[in-house]
Design a protein around this motif. Sequence first.
Motif, PDB file in Angstrom:
ATOM      1  N   ILE A 150       1.024  -0.968   0.169  1.00  0.00           N
ATOM      2  CA  ILE A 150       0.487  -0.246   0.463  1.00  0.00           C
ATOM      3  C   ILE A 150       0.615   1.639  -0.171  1.00  0.00           C
ATOM      4  N   CYS A 151       0.539   2.274  -0.896  1.00  0.00           N
ATOM      5  CA  CYS A 151       0.986   3.889  -0.929  1.00  0.00           C
ATOM      6  C   CYS A 151      -0.136   4.600  -0.268  1.00  0.00           C
ATOM      7  N   ALA A 152       0.052   5.652   0.628  1.00  0.00           N
ATOM      8  CA  ALA A 152      -0.483   6.565   1.224  1.00  0.00           C
ATOM      9  C   ALA A 152       0.262   7.760   0.951  1.00  0.00           C
ATOM     10  N   GLY A 153      -0.419   8.701   0.093  1.00  0.00           N
ATOM     11  CA  GLY A 153      -0.261   9.976  -0.206  1.00  0.00           C
ATOM     12  C   GLY A 153      -1.134  10.973   0.099  1.00  0.00           C
ATOM     13  N   GLY A 154      -0.294  12.108   0.176  1.00  0.00           N
ATOM     14  CA  GLY A 154      -1.514  13.379   0.911  1.00  0.00           C
ATOM     15  C   GLY A 154      -1.252  14.553   1.543  1.00  0.00           C
ATOM     16  N   ASP A 155      -1.042  14.833   2.483  1.00  0.00           N
ATOM     17  CA  ASP A 155      -0.831  15.779   3.175  1.00  0.00           C
ATOM     18  C   ASP A 155      -0.727  15.537   4.401  1.00  0.00           C
ATOM     19  N   SER A 156      -0.365  16.676   5.764  1.00  0.00           N
ATOM     20  CA  SER A 156      -0.915  16.573   7.306  1.00  0.00           C
ATOM     21  C   SER A 156      -1.440  15.058   7.352  1.00  0.00           C
ATOM     22  N   TYR A 157      -2.958  14.684   6.854  1.00  0.00           N
ATOM     23  CA  TYR A 157      -3.569  14.362   7.640  1.00  0.00           C
ATOM     24  C   TYR A 157      -2.790  12.924   7.592  1.00  0.00           C
ATOM     25  N   THR A 158      -2.240  12.485   6.555  1.00  0.00           N
ATOM     26  CA  THR A 158      -1.676  11.789   6.687  1.00  0.00           C
ATOM     27  C   THR A 158       0.016  11.555   7.093  1.00  0.00           C
ATOM     28  N   HIS A 159       0.686  12.263   7.292  1.00  0.00           N
ATOM     29  CA  HIS A 159       1.775  12.863   6.820  1.00  0.00           C
ATOM     30  C   HIS A 159       1.879  12.235   8.405  1.00  0.00           C
ATOM     31  N   ASN A 160       1.939  12.668   9.515  1.00  0.00           N
ATOM     32  CA  ASN A 160       1.318  12.858  10.904  1.00  0.00           C
ATOM     33  C   ASN A 160       1.255  11.133  10.844  1.00  0.00           C
ATOM     34  N   VAL A 161       2.032  10.517  11.749  1.00  0.00           N
ATOM     35  CA  VAL A 161       2.050   8.972  12.093  1.00  0.00           C
ATOM     36  C   VAL A 161       0.760   8.643  13.552  1.00  0.00           C
ATOM     37  N   ASN A 162       0.018   9.366  14.569  1.00  0.00           N
ATOM     38  CA  ASN A 162      -1.006   9.469  15.159  1.00  0.00           C
ATOM     39  C   ASN A 162      -2.189  10.099  14.981  1.00  0.00           C
ATOM     40  N   ARG A 163      -2.254  10.560  13.537  1.00  0.00           N
ATOM     41  CA  ARG A 163      -4.002  10.244  13.157  1.00  0.00           C
ATOM     42  C   ARG A 163      -4.364   9.055  12.835  1.00  0.00           C
ATOM     43  N   TRP A 164      -3.680   8.362  11.589  1.00  0.00           N
ATOM     44  CA  TRP A 164      -4.356   7.021  11.168  1.00  0.00           C
ATOM     45  C   TRP A 164      -3.082   6.308  10.445  1.00  0.00           C
ATOM     46  N   ILE A 165      -2.794   6.496   9.776  1.00  0.00           N
ATOM     47  CA  ILE A 165      -0.973   5.738   9.419  1.00  0.00           C
ATOM     48  C   ILE A 165      -1.079   5.044   9.666  1.00  0.00           C
ATOM     49  N   GLY A 166      -0.225   5.689  10.935  1.00  0.00           N
ATOM     50  CA  GLY A 166       0.276   4.798  12.310  1.00  0.00           C
ATOM     51  C   GLY A 166      -0.674   3.524  13.064  1.00  0.00           C
ATOM     52  N   PRO A 167      -1.597   3.522  13.126  1.00  0.00           N
ATOM     53  CA  PRO A 167      -2.216   2.298  13.725  1.00  0.00           C
ATOM     54  C   PRO A 167      -3.272   1.715  12.514  1.00  0.00           C
ATOM     55  N   PHE A 168      -3.254   1.968  11.645  1.00  0.00           N
ATOM     56  CA  PHE A 168      -3.411   1.601  10.004  1.00  0.00           C
ATOM     57  C   PHE A 168      -2.181   0.349  10.050  1.00  0.00           C
ATOM     58  N   THR A 169      -1.257   1.052   9.641  1.00  0.00           N
ATOM     59  CA  THR A 169      -0.118   0.473   9.432  1.00  0.00           C
ATOM     60  C   THR A 169      -0.176  -0.676  10.698  1.00  0.00           C
ATOM     61  N   ALA A 170       0.220  -1.157  11.625  1.00  0.00           N
ATOM     62  CA  ALA A 170       0.413  -1.206  12.748  1.00  0.00           C
ATOM     63  C   ALA A 170      -0.818  -2.570  13.009  1.00  0.00           C
ATOM     64  N   LYS A 171      -1.946  -2.367  12.350  1.00  0.00           N
ATOM     65  CA  LYS A 171      -3.482  -3.651  12.609  1.00  0.00           C
ATOM     66  C   LYS A 171      -3.519  -4.127  11.532  1.00  0.00           C
ATOM     67  N   LEU A 172      -3.235  -3.637  10.379  1.00  0.00           N
ATOM     68  CA  LEU A 172      -2.963  -4.553   8.999  1.00  0.00           C
ATOM     69  C   LEU A 172      -1.784  -5.403   9.345  1.00  0.00           C
ATOM     70  N   ALA A 173      -0.606  -5.000  10.298  1.00  0.00           N
ATOM     71  CA  ALA A 173       0.363  -5.512   9.951  1.00  0.00           C
ATOM     72  C   ALA A 173       0.197  -7.027  11.100  1.00  0.00           C
ATOM     73  N   ALA A 174      -0.478  -6.443  11.934  1.00  0.00           N
ATOM     74  CA  ALA A 174      -0.492  -7.693  13.028  1.00  0.00           C
ATOM     75  C   ALA A 174      -1.113  -8.695  13.082  1.00  0.00           C
ATOM     76  N   LYS A 175      -2.589  -7.939  11.521  1.00  0.00           N
ATOM     77  CA  LYS A 175      -3.242  -9.184  12.061  1.00  0.00           C
ATOM     78  C   LYS A 175      -3.294 -10.277  10.601  1.00  0.00           C
ATOM     79  N   TYR A 176      -2.582  -9.083   9.150  1.00  0.00           N
ATOM     80  CA  TYR A 176      -2.040 -10.097   8.205  1.00  0.00           C
ATOM     81  C   TYR A 176      -0.303 -10.445   7.800  1.00  0.00           C
ATOM     82  N   GLY A 177      -0.091  -9.657   8.666  1.00  0.00           N
ATOM     83  CA  GLY A 177       1.257 -10.149   8.566  1.00  0.00           C
ATOM     84  C   GLY A 177       2.605  -9.567   8.129  1.00  0.00           C
ATOM     85  N   ASP A 178       4.009  -9.285   8.546  1.00  0.00           N
ATOM     86  CA  ASP A 178       4.611  -7.943   8.555  1.00  0.00           C
ATOM     87  C   ASP A 178       4.950  -8.299   7.058  1.00  0.00           C
ATOM     88  N   ALA A 179       5.693  -7.347   5.743  1.00  0.00           N
ATOM     89  CA  ALA A 179       6.079  -7.507   4.856  1.00  0.00           C
ATOM     90  C   ALA A 179       7.081  -6.671   4.899  1.00  0.00           C
TER      91      ALA A 179
END
Length: 595
Positions: free
Chosen positions: A236-265
């Motif tokens: 997955i690639c995630a682009g955009g502005d500060s809403y996505t750049h700041n890892v504490n908003r959603w992209i950090g938890p999003f990545t951690a959740k998917l890696a924990a459930k489906y595996g870490d590539a």
Amino acid sequence: MRKDIAASVVASIESGDVDISVSADDVTDGETNVSMTVDERLRLEDIEVSTFETLDISSVMYITDEGGRVLFTLPDPAVTANNSAIADLQANATRSEVFETLDDDAGLWLLDEEDRVVGQVADYVTVQAHTAAIAGLLASSTGLGVFETLDTAISLMVTDAGDRIIQAVYTSDPALASAVASNTSAVAALTSRVAAVVTPEGARRNNPLNRDKLRWTHMKLAKLDPVLGEAAQLIICAGGDSYTHNVNRWIGPFTAKLAAKYGDAGGGWCGFGFLPSGNVAPWALGNQPSYIQGNARPNTYPTRHIGSAVGTYYSTASPDLARATLGVGDAVYQAIPALPVHNGCDLFFEGSADGVVDFAWGTYNGSGSVADPASYTFGAAASLNVQGTVNALQIADIKAGIPAGAGMLRITCTAGVPKLYGVNLKSAASGVRVNKLAATGSTIAQWANAPATHFETGIAALAPDLIIYMDGTNSQGAGISRSSWGAHLAVLMARIRAARPSIDILSATPAENQRTANPIAMTEYALENLYRASVGKWCAVDMQPLFGDAANPGEYGSTGSMPLYASDLIHPDPATGGRLLLVGMLDPIVPYRGA
């Protein structure tokens, strides 16, 4: 003229003794009305009629009874002068309950269930003159129960279940206008209902829209589900502005959740560039650039600068629009965890006239901070020429020496002025890999106008199955109009599709913020996003319903009754609004509605 069929003739028809035909000369003037009385029509209800259509220029269209006897003949469609019309009709026939003709002097007739003419759409000439309108209609048609016409002299009429006209759009017909005026309550009710399900351009207001377009995403996550446990990697690639750049908003938890459930590539993209704002050089472990691109999981994959590297933002050929320019002695460090085991590392850089770097991998010695180079034992360095075509994106494989466990990459400038973008850390393990590419403060125009060819090359090298792009706040602040915003979005997605054909796309817009005097409402971008996704056939998400009413953003502002935004008035608070962004992103992506 009018030709009525007498009852006696009807009787003769029923007995099969009489053939009735109307010559082409009688009807090609477009004024003839061939009809019969109600009583005569009822008498003919049990006669099975059929039509024989032909492209032979010497023949006409025949209407016959069940015995094959000709009842009527229709005009010869002068096909010699309409070869292109024949091709169009053969290729695009709608098979709807209409009488279609190739005669450019005749119309397309609409029939009811008893084959009575109830309306005329457009003739061939009118259709050819409105090809753009046709294309738009085909692209955005919602399937609503309306009578649509391309003839500018005829209205778009909306009818109820009893075929009563309850709304006519752009009508100049006094009778239709009167019908509309006499049904104001019905018109208002219909307008409200239609507006709730479609945008003014005809795009459905489903939220998310086109969830089913995320084909690679759903297929690979289904394979990776722990119940199946099949080998696969979802990138997955995630682009955009500060809403996505700041890892504490959603992209950090999003990545951690998917890696924990489906595996870490693997760690994926680690950007070395940074916005030259905030902290200033020289860089040390305790003084890092304020807005470094880094990784979606910076605590697991910390990126550190040592020295006086200079950041460039928004205008480079990097997949994240950012760059770090090093001087002799400057260094950048990138750590990797023990798991997953990484077996690939590509360095992305911009060609320069004289840049040379050394790179080396170190092994974690088991003590100290994982972000501190002193905690690692480094092997021998290898020299790498980072020159090549000036200002062009270059990629080098620097996996040689990468440790099987926790480690750190060190890149040091030894000559010239190297211009580094970042590294792509890859594991062979099944799972999900997320590349955070967002640039804080960026607008949609900057993404759409990223350097041609090089941006596509970078995206292709990251090999994403899904691209997520969320934009709104900075574009809104810059006063980018809705039409321009939509045009930029279409260009950006076309470029990404050129790099990765059949890629899944998810475009999102945020909720309205609490900033005063916004030059354009966020709802305008949301509507345009739905429209562009509908036409472009990708998934779209509007975050507004998750936050509240766009007309009352103060309600979910920092001092509102449900505080979801920060006190800066433009960013969701990571701990509250950030979690709703997470929900909004996971909903269309994870199969089984976010399970």
